[in-house]
Design a protein around this motif. Structure first.
Motif, PDB file in Angstrom:
ATOM      1  N   ALA A 110      12.978   2.136  12.303  1.00  0.00           N
ATOM      2  CA  ALA A 110      11.758   1.462  11.848  1.00  0.00           C
ATOM      3  C   ALA A 110      11.831  -0.048  12.042  1.00  0.00           C
ATOM      4  CB  ALA A 110      11.516   1.784  10.378  1.00  0.00           C
ATOM      5  N   LEU A 111      13.030  -0.578  12.217  1.00  0.00           N
ATOM      6  CA  LEU A 111      13.201  -2.016  12.427  1.00  0.00           C
ATOM      7  C   LEU A 111      13.163  -2.397  13.905  1.00  0.00           C
ATOM      8  CD1 LEU A 111      16.148  -2.588   9.900  1.00  0.00           C
ATOM      9  CD2 LEU A 111      13.711  -3.012   9.527  1.00  0.00           C
ATOM     10  N   ARG A 142      13.622  -9.468  29.996  1.00  0.00           N
ATOM     11  CA  ARG A 142      13.584 -10.793  29.362  1.00  0.00           C
ATOM     12  C   ARG A 142      12.345 -11.009  28.510  1.00  0.00           C
ATOM     13  NH1 ARG A 142      16.043 -14.856  34.024  1.00  0.00           N
ATOM     14  NH2 ARG A 142      18.127 -13.882  34.093  1.00  0.00           N
ATOM     15  N   ALA A 143      11.213 -10.437  28.908  1.00  0.00           N
ATOM     16  CA  ALA A 143       9.977 -10.656  28.161  1.00  0.00           C
ATOM     17  C   ALA A 143       9.799  -9.680  27.007  1.00  0.00           C
ATOM     18  CB  ALA A 143       8.777 -10.554  29.109  1.00  0.00           C
ATOM     19  N   ARG A 144      10.670  -8.700  26.896  1.00  0.00           N
ATOM     20  CA  ARG A 144      10.542  -7.691  25.844  1.00  0.00           C
ATOM     21  C   ARG A 144      11.196  -8.163  24.547  1.00  0.00           C
ATOM     22  NH1 ARG A 144       8.658  -2.939  27.440  1.00  0.00           N
ATOM     23  NH2 ARG A 144       8.654  -2.388  29.652  1.00  0.00           N
ATOM     24  N   PRO A 145      10.739  -7.629  23.405  1.00  0.00           N
ATOM     25  CA  PRO A 145      11.497  -7.845  22.165  1.00  0.00           C
ATOM     26  C   PRO A 145      12.889  -7.238  22.337  1.00  0.00           C
ATOM     27  CG  PRO A 145       9.362  -6.840  21.723  1.00  0.00           C
ATOM     28  CD  PRO A 145       9.544  -6.794  23.198  1.00  0.00           C
ATOM     29  N   LYS A 146      13.877  -7.907  21.802  1.00  0.00           N
ATOM     30  CA  LYS A 146      15.248  -7.447  22.037  1.00  0.00           C
ATOM     31  C   LYS A 146      15.988  -7.187  20.721  1.00  0.00           C
ATOM     32  CE  LYS A 146      15.388 -10.830  25.009  1.00  0.00           C
ATOM     33  NZ  LYS A 146      14.019 -10.798  25.528  1.00  0.00           N
ATOM     34  N   VAL A 147      16.732  -6.072  20.735  1.00  0.00           N
ATOM     35  CA  VAL A 147      17.550  -5.681  19.588  1.00  0.00           C
ATOM     36  C   VAL A 147      18.983  -5.520  20.078  1.00  0.00           C
ATOM     37  CG1 VAL A 147      17.968  -3.954  17.801  1.00  0.00           C
ATOM     38  CG2 VAL A 147      15.612  -4.507  18.490  1.00  0.00           C
ATOM     39  N   ILE A 206      21.970  -5.036  15.187  1.00  0.00           N
ATOM     40  CA  ILE A 206      22.544  -3.972  14.362  1.00  0.00           C
ATOM     41  C   ILE A 206      24.052  -3.990  14.589  1.00  0.00           C
ATOM     42  CG2 ILE A 206      22.589  -1.493  13.907  1.00  0.00           C
ATOM     43  CD1 ILE A 206      19.695  -1.493  15.183  1.00  0.00           C
ATOM     44  N   VAL A 207      24.824  -4.183  13.515  1.00  0.00           N
ATOM     45  CA  VAL A 207      26.265  -4.406  13.621  1.00  0.00           C
ATOM     46  C   VAL A 207      27.023  -3.425  12.731  1.00  0.00           C
ATOM     47  CG1 VAL A 207      28.109  -6.127  13.511  1.00  0.00           C
ATOM     48  CG2 VAL A 207      25.744  -6.868  13.853  1.00  0.00           C
ATOM     49  N   GLY A 208      28.071  -2.830  13.270  1.00  0.00           N
ATOM     50  CA  GLY A 208      28.978  -2.007  12.482  1.00  0.00           C
ATOM     51  C   GLY A 208      30.146  -2.839  11.993  1.00  0.00           C
ATOM     52  N   VAL A 209      30.477  -2.715  10.705  1.00  0.00           N
ATOM     53  CA  VAL A 209      31.537  -3.541  10.105  1.00  0.00           C
ATOM     54  C   VAL A 209      32.424  -2.652   9.227  1.00  0.00           C
ATOM     55  CG1 VAL A 209      32.029  -5.526   8.620  1.00  0.00           C
ATOM     56  CG2 VAL A 209      29.997  -5.544  10.093  1.00  0.00           C
ATOM     57  N   VAL A 245      26.954  -0.572   8.067  1.00  0.00           N
ATOM     58  CA  VAL A 245      26.076  -0.936   9.182  1.00  0.00           C
ATOM     59  C   VAL A 245      25.061  -1.926   8.646  1.00  0.00           C
ATOM     60  CG1 VAL A 245      24.362  -0.118  10.853  1.00  0.00           C
ATOM     61  CG2 VAL A 245      26.395   1.267  10.373  1.00  0.00           C
ATOM     62  N   HIS A 246      24.833  -3.010   9.391  1.00  0.00           N
ATOM     63  CA  HIS A 246      23.961  -4.083   8.927  1.00  0.00           C
ATOM     64  C   HIS A 246      22.856  -4.351   9.953  1.00  0.00           C
ATOM     65  CE1 HIS A 246      27.054  -5.331   5.930  1.00  0.00           C
ATOM     66  NE2 HIS A 246      27.854  -4.822   6.863  1.00  0.00           N
ATOM     67  N   ALA A 247      21.656  -4.563   9.475  1.00  0.00           N
ATOM     68  CA  ALA A 247      20.534  -4.987  10.296  1.00  0.00           C
ATOM     69  C   ALA A 247      20.276  -6.466  10.022  1.00  0.00           C
ATOM     70  CB  ALA A 247      19.285  -4.162   9.997  1.00  0.00           C
ATOM     71  N   LEU A 248      20.355  -7.273  11.071  1.00  0.00           N
ATOM     72  CA  LEU A 248      20.175  -8.714  10.963  1.00  0.00           C
ATOM     73  C   LEU A 248      18.939  -9.145  11.739  1.00  0.00           C
ATOM     74  CD1 LEU A 248      23.870  -9.817  11.768  1.00  0.00           C
ATOM     75  CD2 LEU A 248      22.903  -9.206   9.530  1.00  0.00           C
ATOM     76  N   GLU A 249      18.344 -10.229  11.315  1.00  0.00           N
ATOM     77  CA  GLU A 249      17.194 -10.808  12.005  1.00  0.00           C
ATOM     78  C   GLU A 249      17.508 -12.267  12.316  1.00  0.00           C
ATOM     79  OE1 GLU A 249      12.330 -10.874  11.588  1.00  0.00           O
ATOM     80  OE2 GLU A 249      13.565 -10.788   9.783  1.00  0.00           O
TER      81      GLU A 249
END
Length: 323
Positions: free
Chosen positions: A78-79, A153-158, A192-195, A316-320
């Motif tokens: 969803a993010l 390059r022009a797309r939103p990136k995750v 999105i990062v795994g820690v 797991v962390h979602a960052l903006e």
């Protein structure tokens, strides 16, 4: 950097990638505490061995992270904007990215890894299973700035950085790396990062020193790579794998221990070892949730959400990106 080392590496007229490897090896083995960068674990053989490690019963991080991704795939998806490109830093096997792709449709996937042949093969398999997905493999060292393919390059990136690879970096280096990701992904990016989380060393040490000896093979493969690519004469039987938990530093350390007094030769340089002397090959830092949040904020990210397993082993962390 030892200037003699840099000159010695250049004198052998190696290709740029091998020359970087040579410079880092000669420099690392010239230090009082000999060391080698862990990014060089991942040649084709090393990548295969790491995939085997992730399937071992002692190695909890992969199965625990997969459990979080399966349970939270809808929330994570969803993010992600529907027309986004997912950029996976240090991409290896496609098991984890498949969970996100199955839960949420994206326009493109950019796997980035230093082992170009390995990710090309993985990308080919992924295209067969997700025929509508545009896949653009990039062979690059993800720890340094690189250009994304023009098509995304022009797309939103995750960004996607699973597996607790962030723990392989010193904290200040980890903050710098997250900042590099921020710059590569650009405005409006998410990550999105795994820690891996702090826990009892009775669980930690076996995960890095398994009974079957696969992690030992993985560690020793770094020496085999030096022999193969840099003409080294290292006797792999003269070194042993060791994993220890450094409680004060919140990290697992991996070392290669010299079994005897010996001298090895690499590109014409001699390196002497005493019995018991080690080459420090990897750290794996473990974080608390507050310490990782602080690290992310230092690098220009805002924490959106965190997820953990029921036992609190992994996160797991979602960052903006903070603008």
């Amino acid at each position: 950097m030892n200037m003699h080392v840099a000159v010695q590496a250049r004198a052998h007229q190696l290709d740029p990638q091998t020359q970087s490897f040579a410079t880092d090896v000669l420099d690392g083995l010239s230090r009082p505490q000999k060391s080698l960068p862990p990014k060089y674990f991942y040649d084709d053989r090393g990548s295969e061995l790491f995939v085997a490690i992730t399937k071992l019963p002692e190695y909890y991080p992969t199965r625990t992270e997969l459990g979080i991704l399966r349970a939270r795939a809808g929330e994570i998806g969803a993010l992600i904007p529907p027309d986004a490109a997912i950029v996976e830093f240090g991409a290896g096997a496609t098991t984890k990215i498949r969970l996100l792709l199955a839960a949420h449709q994206v326009a493109a996937y950019v796997p980035v890894d230093i082992s170009g042949d390995f990710i090309a093969a993985q990308a080919e398999e992924l295209c067969a299973d997700f025929p509508e997905l545009a896949v653009y493999p990039v062979a690059a060292d993800f720890t340094a700035p690189f250009a994304l393919p023009d098509a995304v390059r022009a797309r939103p990136k995750v960004g996607f950085f699973p597996g607790s690879t962030i723990g392989n970096f010193e904290p200040q280096e980890a903050a710098h790396l997250l900042g590099t990701f921020r710059d590569i992904l650009g405005r409006g990016a998410r990550l999105i990062v795994g820690v891996d989380l702090e826990k009892d060393e009775k669980l930690l040490v076996p995960a890095y020193d398994d009974a079957a000896g696969v992690t030992a093979q993985f560690n020793l493969n770094l020496l085999a790579r030096i022999n193969r690519e840099l003409g080294g004469d290292i006797d792999l039987r003269a070194f042993a794998h060791r994993a220890i938990y450094n409680r004060d530093q919140h990290r697992i350390e991996m070392h290669l221990v010299s079994r005897r007094d010996q001298t090895v030769r690499i590109l014409g340089e001699r390196f002497a070892f005493t019995a018991g002397e080690t080459i420090h090959t990897e750290n794996s830092y473990k974080y608390s949730l507050p310490r990782f949040r602080t690290l992310a904020e230092q690098a220009g990210w805002t924490l959106q959400q965190s997820w953990t397993d029921a036992d609190g082993l992994f996160s797991v962390h979602a960052l903006e990106r903070a603008e």
